[in-house]
Design a protein around this motif. Structure first.
Motif, PDB file in Angstrom:
ATOM      1  N   GLY A  91      40.224  56.517  38.858  1.00  0.00           N
ATOM      2  CA  GLY A  91      40.438  55.141  39.266  1.00  0.00           C
ATOM      3  C   GLY A  91      39.173  54.321  39.384  1.00  0.00           C
ATOM      4  N   THR A  92      38.096  54.753  38.705  1.00  0.00           N
ATOM      5  CA  THR A  92      36.836  54.012  38.804  1.00  0.00           C
ATOM      6  C   THR A  92      36.534  53.198  37.555  1.00  0.00           C
ATOM      7  OG1 THR A  92      35.607  55.930  37.980  1.00  0.00           O
ATOM      8  CG2 THR A  92      35.789  55.684  40.374  1.00  0.00           C
ATOM      9  N   GLN A  93      37.312  53.367  36.487  1.00  0.00           N
ATOM     10  CA  GLN A  93      36.994  52.597  35.291  1.00  0.00           C
ATOM     11  C   GLN A  93      38.220  52.101  34.538  1.00  0.00           C
ATOM     12  OE1 GLN A  93      34.802  55.561  32.894  1.00  0.00           O
ATOM     13  NE2 GLN A  93      36.515  55.549  31.490  1.00  0.00           N
ATOM     14  N   GLY A  94      39.389  52.481  34.956  1.00  0.00           N
ATOM     15  CA  GLY A  94      40.586  51.991  34.281  1.00  0.00           C
ATOM     16  C   GLY A  94      41.140  53.021  33.318  1.00  0.00           C
ATOM     17  N   SER A  95      42.302  52.724  32.871  1.00  0.00           N
ATOM     18  CA  SER A  95      43.113  51.560  33.187  1.00  0.00           C
ATOM     19  C   SER A  95      43.829  51.773  34.533  1.00  0.00           C
ATOM     20  CB  SER A  95      44.135  51.371  32.059  1.00  0.00           C
ATOM     21  OG  SER A  95      45.070  50.399  32.342  1.00  0.00           O
ATOM     22  N   ILE A  96      43.598  50.836  35.464  1.00  0.00           N
ATOM     23  CA  ILE A  96      44.168  50.951  36.802  1.00  0.00           C
ATOM     24  C   ILE A  96      45.653  50.580  36.748  1.00  0.00           C
ATOM     25  CG2 ILE A  96      43.962  50.199  39.208  1.00  0.00           C
ATOM     26  CD1 ILE A  96      41.455  51.564  38.110  1.00  0.00           C
ATOM     27  N   PRO A  97      46.530  51.380  37.345  1.00  0.00           N
ATOM     28  CA  PRO A  97      47.953  51.017  37.355  1.00  0.00           C
ATOM     29  C   PRO A  97      48.192  49.781  38.221  1.00  0.00           C
ATOM     30  CG  PRO A  97      47.564  52.959  38.707  1.00  0.00           C
ATOM     31  CD  PRO A  97      46.283  52.679  37.994  1.00  0.00           C
ATOM     32  N   ALA A  98      49.208  49.021  37.862  1.00  0.00           N
ATOM     33  CA  ALA A  98      49.578  47.832  38.627  1.00  0.00           C
ATOM     34  C   ALA A  98      50.345  48.236  39.887  1.00  0.00           C
ATOM     35  CB  ALA A  98      50.430  46.908  37.763  1.00  0.00           C
ATOM     36  N   THR A  99      50.373  47.344  40.834  1.00  0.00           N
ATOM     37  CA  THR A  99      51.166  47.578  42.035  1.00  0.00           C
ATOM     38  C   THR A  99      52.630  47.763  41.655  1.00  0.00           C
ATOM     39  OG1 THR A  99      49.650  46.317  43.434  1.00  0.00           O
ATOM     40  CG2 THR A  99      51.937  46.537  44.205  1.00  0.00           C
ATOM     41  N   GLY A 100      53.218  48.836  42.158  1.00  0.00           N
ATOM     42  CA  GLY A 100      54.606  49.144  41.842  1.00  0.00           C
ATOM     43  C   GLY A 100      54.791  50.016  40.624  1.00  0.00           C
ATOM     44  N   ASP A 101      53.718  50.269  39.867  1.00  0.00           N
ATOM     45  CA  ASP A 101      53.831  51.126  38.688  1.00  0.00           C
ATOM     46  C   ASP A 101      54.229  52.549  39.076  1.00  0.00           C
ATOM     47  OD1 ASP A 101      53.282  49.300  36.746  1.00  0.00           O
ATOM     48  OD2 ASP A 101      51.328  50.111  36.187  1.00  0.00           O
ATOM     49  N   ARG A 102      55.010  53.165  38.197  1.00  0.00           N
ATOM     50  CA  ARG A 102      55.251  54.603  38.281  1.00  0.00           C
ATOM     51  C   ARG A 102      54.512  55.246  37.121  1.00  0.00           C
ATOM     52  NH1 ARG A 102      61.114  53.943  39.456  1.00  0.00           N
ATOM     53  NH2 ARG A 102      61.398  54.206  41.699  1.00  0.00           N
ATOM     54  N   VAL A 103      53.561  56.102  37.454  1.00  0.00           N
ATOM     55  CA  VAL A 103      52.704  56.751  36.465  1.00  0.00           C
ATOM     56  C   VAL A 103      53.148  58.198  36.291  1.00  0.00           C
ATOM     57  CG1 VAL A 103      50.326  57.360  35.866  1.00  0.00           C
ATOM     58  CG2 VAL A 103      50.776  55.314  37.250  1.00  0.00           C
ATOM     59  N   LEU A 104      53.167  58.659  35.038  1.00  0.00           N
ATOM     60  CA  LEU A 104      53.334  60.088  34.768  1.00  0.00           C
ATOM     61  C   LEU A 104      52.039  60.543  34.099  1.00  0.00           C
ATOM     62  CD1 LEU A 104      55.205  62.510  34.988  1.00  0.00           C
ATOM     63  CD2 LEU A 104      55.986  62.042  32.679  1.00  0.00           C
ATOM     64  N   SER A 105      51.307  61.423  34.766  1.00  0.00           N
ATOM     65  CA  SER A 105      49.971  61.806  34.321  1.00  0.00           C
ATOM     66  C   SER A 105      49.863  63.310  34.164  1.00  0.00           C
ATOM     67  CB  SER A 105      48.932  61.320  35.342  1.00  0.00           C
ATOM     68  OG  SER A 105      47.652  61.843  35.057  1.00  0.00           O
ATOM     69  N   THR A 106      48.967  63.730  33.258  1.00  0.00           N
ATOM     70  CA  THR A 106      48.693  65.166  33.083  1.00  0.00           C
ATOM     71  C   THR A 106      47.486  65.617  33.880  1.00  0.00           C
ATOM     72  OG1 THR A 106      47.228  64.866  31.164  1.00  0.00           O
ATOM     73  CG2 THR A 106      49.605  65.006  30.729  1.00  0.00           C
ATOM     74  N   MET A 107      46.990  64.782  34.781  1.00  0.00           N
ATOM     75  CA  MET A 107      45.815  65.176  35.554  1.00  0.00           C
ATOM     76  C   MET A 107      46.204  66.185  36.642  1.00  0.00           C
ATOM     77  SD  MET A 107      45.216  61.486  37.290  1.00  0.00           S
ATOM     78  CE  MET A 107      46.155  60.844  38.669  1.00  0.00           C
ATOM     79  N   ASN A 108      45.244  66.570  37.455  1.00  0.00           N
ATOM     80  CA  ASN A 108      45.455  67.647  38.418  1.00  0.00           C
ATOM     81  C   ASN A 108      45.844  67.158  39.813  1.00  0.00           C
ATOM     82  OD1 ASN A 108      42.712  66.771  39.145  1.00  0.00           O
ATOM     83  ND2 ASN A 108      42.103  68.040  37.407  1.00  0.00           N
ATOM     84  N   ARG A 109      45.600  65.896  40.117  1.00  0.00           N
ATOM     85  CA  ARG A 109      45.818  65.389  41.473  1.00  0.00           C
ATOM     86  C   ARG A 109      46.534  64.045  41.426  1.00  0.00           C
ATOM     87  NH1 ARG A 109      39.688  66.862  43.471  1.00  0.00           N
ATOM     88  NH2 ARG A 109      40.050  69.117  43.575  1.00  0.00           N
ATOM     89  N   ASN A 110      47.369  63.814  42.428  1.00  0.00           N
ATOM     90  CA  ASN A 110      48.084  62.540  42.506  1.00  0.00           C
ATOM     91  C   ASN A 110      48.080  61.994  43.926  1.00  0.00           C
ATOM     92  OD1 ASN A 110      49.776  64.514  43.549  1.00  0.00           O
ATOM     93  ND2 ASN A 110      51.645  63.670  42.663  1.00  0.00           N
ATOM     94  N   PHE A 111      46.974  62.214  44.642  1.00  0.00           N
ATOM     95  CA  PHE A 111      46.870  61.714  46.000  1.00  0.00           C
ATOM     96  C   PHE A 111      47.023  60.191  46.017  1.00  0.00           C
ATOM     97  CE2 PHE A 111      43.756  65.433  46.203  1.00  0.00           C
ATOM     98  CZ  PHE A 111      44.747  66.320  46.567  1.00  0.00           C
ATOM     99  N   LEU A 112      47.446  59.671  47.130  1.00  0.00           N
ATOM    100  CA  LEU A 112      47.653  58.230  47.284  1.00  0.00           C
ATOM    101  C   LEU A 112      46.378  57.473  46.904  1.00  0.00           C
ATOM    102  CD1 LEU A 112      49.721  56.108  48.319  1.00  0.00           C
ATOM    103  CD2 LEU A 112      48.575  56.257  50.542  1.00  0.00           C
ATOM    104  N   GLY A 113      46.493  56.568  45.948  1.00  0.00           N
ATOM    105  CA  GLY A 113      45.350  55.771  45.519  1.00  0.00           C
ATOM    106  C   GLY A 113      44.444  56.443  44.514  1.00  0.00           C
ATOM    107  N   ARG A 114      44.816  57.622  44.041  1.00  0.00           N
ATOM    108  CA  ARG A 114      43.941  58.403  43.167  1.00  0.00           C
ATOM    109  C   ARG A 114      43.482  57.621  41.926  1.00  0.00           C
ATOM    110  NH1 ARG A 114      40.495  62.815  42.562  1.00  0.00           N
ATOM    111  NH2 ARG A 114      40.415  63.327  40.350  1.00  0.00           N
ATOM    112  N   MET A 115      44.352  56.852  41.331  1.00  0.00           N
ATOM    113  CA  MET A 115      44.014  56.129  40.103  1.00  0.00           C
ATOM    114  C   MET A 115      43.534  54.701  40.360  1.00  0.00           C
ATOM    115  SD  MET A 115      46.965  57.525  37.473  1.00  0.00           S
ATOM    116  CE  MET A 115      46.301  56.672  36.038  1.00  0.00           C
ATOM    117  N   GLY A 116      43.251  54.405  41.627  1.00  0.00           N
ATOM    118  CA  GLY A 116      42.666  53.106  41.939  1.00  0.00           C
ATOM    119  C   GLY A 116      43.604  52.095  42.539  1.00  0.00           C
ATOM    120  N   ASN A 117      44.864  52.475  42.774  1.00  0.00           N
ATOM    121  CA  ASN A 117      45.818  51.553  43.381  1.00  0.00           C
ATOM    122  C   ASN A 117      46.790  52.350  44.240  1.00  0.00           C
ATOM    123  OD1 ASN A 117      47.740  49.649  44.093  1.00  0.00           O
ATOM    124  ND2 ASN A 117      47.950  48.770  42.047  1.00  0.00           N
ATOM    125  N   ALA A 118      46.653  52.207  45.553  1.00  0.00           N
ATOM    126  CA  ALA A 118      47.497  52.963  46.483  1.00  0.00           C
ATOM    127  C   ALA A 118      48.944  52.486  46.471  1.00  0.00           C
ATOM    128  CB  ALA A 118      46.933  52.860  47.903  1.00  0.00           C
TER     129      ALA A 118
END
Length: 412
Positions: A354-381
Motif C-alpha cells: 500500500g505504499t505505491q499503488g494501485s491503492i483500492p478505493a473505499t468500499g472495494d473488495r479485493v481478491l489478492s494472492t499476497m500473504n497478508r490481508n490485515f486492515l489497511g494493508r493495501m493502503g485503505n482501511a
C-alpha cells in the motif's frame, strides 16, 4: 532421531558443535540483505553508532523492491537515502525493477542448503525452500549481522508437518498452507522451526514449494524447511521426523482439499472457497513474494487467455522479478494477460504494502494472492481484502466474483 535441521545448521555456524532448543547462541551468517523500506532506519543506526563498513560487501545486498515507483516526494527521498547508504557501504545493489528480494535471492542462489541468511523482511523465511536457515530480523539485528557477520539468537524448537493425501487439482500449495493456518492457528508454530514432509511435495515445482516456505511466518514460525522433491537441489538434506504419535509431529490429511479463501482482515480466517462463492470482487491483484513466480503468472494467463477481465474490475499482475517478467513475455503469458484486460506493473512488491499503488478505493473488495490481508494493508482501511491462489484470482477477475469449487472443476 537425527537432530532437527535448524539445530544442525545453527551448530555448524557456531563454535559450539552442538546446540539444543532454547540455547542462546551467536552464529556466523553467510548472507545479509535489506529492502528499501527499512534500509534508511538501518542507515541511521550505522550513523548513531559510528559504523562505516560491513563484514563482507560481497555477501551483503540492498534490494529496491517495496517502492519501485515512488508515489510521493517523501518516499522518493527515502529511496535516495537508501541508495546513498548502499554506495557508501559498497554492497551489492538490486535496483528498482530487478524484483522482490526473496524471489531474486532464490534465483541468484543465495539460499544455499545448510547456509544461514538474515534479511530485514519477515518473508526471508522463503529461503527454507532450499533448506537454508533464512531468518527475517529487525533493524538492530540486521545491523549487527552486517557489521560483525554474526547474529545472536535463541535456538527454536521444531514441529514436523506431515502432509498426507493429494488435494484437488485446483488446489494450490498456498491453499494447503492456509488450510493448516486455519485449522491450527499460530500457537503450535510460534518461534518454532517447521519441517514440512510428505509425498505430496514430490510432485511440486520449486515455485510451488517456495510459496509454502514463504508462508512460514504467517503460521508464526521462526523458519521453515521444505523436503527434497521435483526440480529441487540434490544437496538437500533428508528430513528425519520423530515417530508417529510424538506431539511434535502433526499429521494433516489434505485428500481432495478444495481451494481456500482467507476472509478480510486476518490470514487466519480461512474457509473453503464455497463459503465465499458469489462474493462480488472489483479489484484482483496477482503477484508478491508469495505468488509472483513464473508458475503463478502462467496459471493466471491460462485462465485469462480464455476470457476477459469483467467491466468494472481492475486486474493488476506484478511479476516477482525481472527474470520472471522476461520469461513470461517470451512464453506469451504477458501478452495473454494484457489482451484479457490485465494491467502489468514493474517487478517488485507492487500493491501489497500500500505504499505505491494501485491503492483500492473505499468500499472495494479485493481478491489478492499476497500473504497478508490485515486492515489497511493495501493502503485503505475501508477496503476489504480476501486472499486466494492465482487460479482463483484469475477466475474472479473474469466473473467479477469469487467462483465456486464446482465452477473451477467445470473450467478444467
Amino acid at each position: 532421531m537425527t537432530a532437527p535441521m535448524v539445530e544442525q545448521i545453527i551448530a555448524s555456524h557456531t563454535d559450539c558443535g552442538h546446540v539444543t532448543e532454547g540455547d542462546l547462541v551467536t552464529a556466523k551468517v553467510d548472507r545479509v540483505y535489506l529492502q528499501d523500506g527499512n534500509s534508511p532506519t538501518i542507515c541511521r543506526l550505522f550513523e548513531r553508532y559510528g559504523f562505516h563498513g560491513v563484514f563482507d560487501p560481497e555477501r551483503v545486498a540492498i534490494f529496491f523492491d517495496h517502492s519501485v515507483i515512488a508515489p510521493d516526494k517523501e518516499i522518493a527521498a527515502r529511496l535516495r537515502e537508501a541508495q546513498a547508504f548502499a554506495r557508501r557501504l559498497g554492497v551489492k545493489v538490486y535496483a528498482a525493477g530487478e524484483g522482490i528480494s526473496h524471489v531474486v535471492a532464490l534465483e541468484e542462489g543465495w539460499y544455499e542448503p545448510g547456509s544461514l541468511t538474515v534479511g530485514s523482511d519477515s518473508h526471508t523465511c522463503t529461503g527454507g525452500v532450499n533448506q537454508c536457515l533464512a531468518l527475517g530480523m529487525g533493524a538492530s539485528d540486521c545491523v549487527a549481522a552486517m557489521v560483525t557477520g554474526e547474529v545472536w539468537l535463541r535456538v527454536p524448537g521444531t514441529v514436523w508437518l506431515d502432509v498426507i493425501g493429494t488435494p484437488s487439482s485446483n488446489t494450490h500449495s498456498r491453499d494447503v498452507a492456509f488450510y493448516i493456518l486455519g485449522r491450527y492457528g499460530q500457537s503450535p508454530f510460534l518461534y518454532r522451526s517447521i519441517e514440512w514432509m510428505g509425498g505430496w511435495f514430490d510432485e511440486l515445482s520449486l515455485d510451488a514449494c517456495a510459496t509454502v516456505a514463504n508462508l512460514g511466518v504467517e503460521l508464526g514460525a521462526k523458519c521453515a524447511f521444505l523436503p527434497a522433491g521435483k526440480n529441487r537441489s540434490s544437496m538437500l538434506r533428508p528430513i528425519h521426523p520423530p515417530a508417529e504419535g510424538d506431539p511434535r509431529r502433526l499429521k494433516v490429511d489434505v485428500e481432495g482439499l478444495p481451494p481456500m479463501i482467507s476472509r478480510p482482515n486476518s490470514p487466519q480466517d480461512v474457509v473453503l472457497i464455497d463459503e465465499c462463492k458469489g462474493t462480488a470482487i472489483n479489484y484482483v491483484f496477482i503477484g508478491t513474494c508469495t505468488n509472483g513466480r513464473l508458475d503463478d503468472i502462467a496459471q493466471a494467463a491460462s485462465v485469462l487467455s480464455q476470457g476477459k477481465v469483467k467491466a468494472g474490475v481492475q486486474c493488476l499482475v506484478t511479476p516477482g522479478s525481472k527474470k520472471v517478467f522476461l520469461e513470461a513475455i517470451e512464453l506469451g503469458y504477458i501478452e495473454a494477460l494484457i489482451r484479457a484486460g490485465a494491467i502489468i506493473s514493474p517487478p517488485g512488491c507492487s500493491a501489497c504494502l500500500g505504499t505505491q499503488g494501485s491503492i483500492p478505493a473505499t468500499g472495494d473488495r479485493v481478491l489478492s494472492t499476497m500473504n497478508r490481508n490485515f486492515l489497511g494493508r493495501m493502503g485503505n482501511a475501508s477496503a476489504e481484502i480476501y486472499l486466494a491462489s492465482p487460479l482463483v484470482a484469475a477466475h474472479a477477475a473474469i466473473k467479477g466474483e469469487i467462483p465456486s469449487a464446482r465452477e473451477l472443476e467445470q473450467w478444467r
